[in-house]
Design a protein around this motif. Structure first.
Motif: not given
Length: 327
Positions: A210, A235, A238-239, A242
């Motif tokens: 992340y 977010n 990116s999450g 991840a």
């Protein structure tokens, strides 16, 4: 003798007075306990919402892991089979321990990650921590997850028992009480080794990937000029990356955790010997049973977690943490 102006003085009394007025009107950013309790609350809420909301996926994923012969048609087929055999309500089996367990775990995980990251910065200095930020992310997330799993393990053991044995108990409280009464408190931690083996690498991969993806994005996009909505989208993206990485890393341990919590061990059989036996029975291919469902589940919930976490932090005014990413 004249006194020197304070270090923050501009040399202009009017400008200094204006700065003091602006500072007085600006809300003071929380620090210390006030700041980290906000991080913990944001983490608790985001984990409870995402894990609780994905309970049906987790039910099907666990069934595939525990009985791959019966549940052999993938995630969609698994959904249909559970509903056909047990009714739609079975998809919410374990919702109570899931929401409660991950509320506690999220508080320790996210709050602890921010706390340990700050402690690394305090100990090594900002420049050293920033230059070695991957190691800081790894160490901070591993420590945070260790303490989070102490809180999570009893509730996770109860959840798996409820999902694997639908007639075992009626819900969280009755299931928790029955395990404690019939098997002892130690039964809640029979899966502590596997849960550490699963969750620590999972969380390390989750936070590092992340941070790295978000850092790469903000090297190309000015964060100070990015709208709140766009930051939420970043977010989310990116999450998602991840979550995929974390699911792949932790899948073997997740399968073993489901197996070891399905039933109690034989008399005199220790946790280590049970784990070795399960690992031999599964093999590498068997340990990745249910990976499709878990990629979908973990990718979705991790994306949601970081999006919700970021938004709640802003809402709570928890913006005083130190960032070491180079953007």
């Amino acid at each position: 003798m004249s006194t020197a102006p304070p270090p923050t003085a501009t040399g202009s009394s009017k400008l200094d007075a204006a700065k003091q007025i602006v500072a007085a009107k600006s809300p003071e950013k929380p620090t210390g306990l006030a700041l980290y309790s906000r991080f913990a609350l944001a983490g608790a809420i985001c984990c409870s919402i995402t894990h609780g909301g994905l309970t049906p996926v987790d039910v099907v994923k666990t069934r595939i892991q525990l009985d791959p012969v019966v549940y052999n048609n993938g995630m969609i087929g698994g959904f249909r089979k559970v509903v056909a055999n047990e009714g739609a309500g079975a998809l919410l089996t374990g919702f109570g321990p899931t929401a409660a367990g991950y509320f506690l775990q999220g508080a320790f995980k996210f709050g602890g990650y921010e706390l340990f990251k700050q402690q690394c910065i305090n100990y090594f200095g900002y420049e050293t921590a920033s230059n070695n930020r991957t190691a800081v992310y790894l160490a901070s997330s591993a420590l945070a997850e260790f303490f989070a799993d102490i809180a999570l393990c009893p509730l996770e053991a109860t959840r798996i028992r409820l999902v694997s044995e639908p007639t075992f108990a009626g819900g969280l409280l009755s299931g928790f009480t029955k395990i404690a009464r019939t098997e002892g408190f130690g039964a809640f931690y029979s899966g502590f080794g596997p849960i550490l083996f699963k969750q620590v690498p999972y969380t390390m991969a989750k936070f590092v990937v992340y941070e790295k993806v978000a850092e790469a994005v903000y090297k190309r996009v000015d964060k100070s000029k990015t709208s709140d909505g766009m930051q939420t989208i970043i977010n989310l993206g990116s999450g998602l990356m991840a979550g995929f990485a974390a699911a792949i890393v932790s899948q073997p341990a997740d399968t073993m955790l489901s197996k070891i919590n399905k039933t109690k061990g034989l008399p005199g059989e220790g946790t280590t010997s049970r784990l070795i036996k399960i690992a031999k029975e599964l093999g590498l291919r068997g340990s990745y049973t249910g990976i499709g469902a878990r990629l979908f589940m973990v990718g979705t919930l991790t994306a949601g977690q970081f999006a919700i976490y970021g938004d709640i932090k802003k809402f709570l005014g928890a913006t005083g943490g130190v960032e070491i990413a180079k953007t």
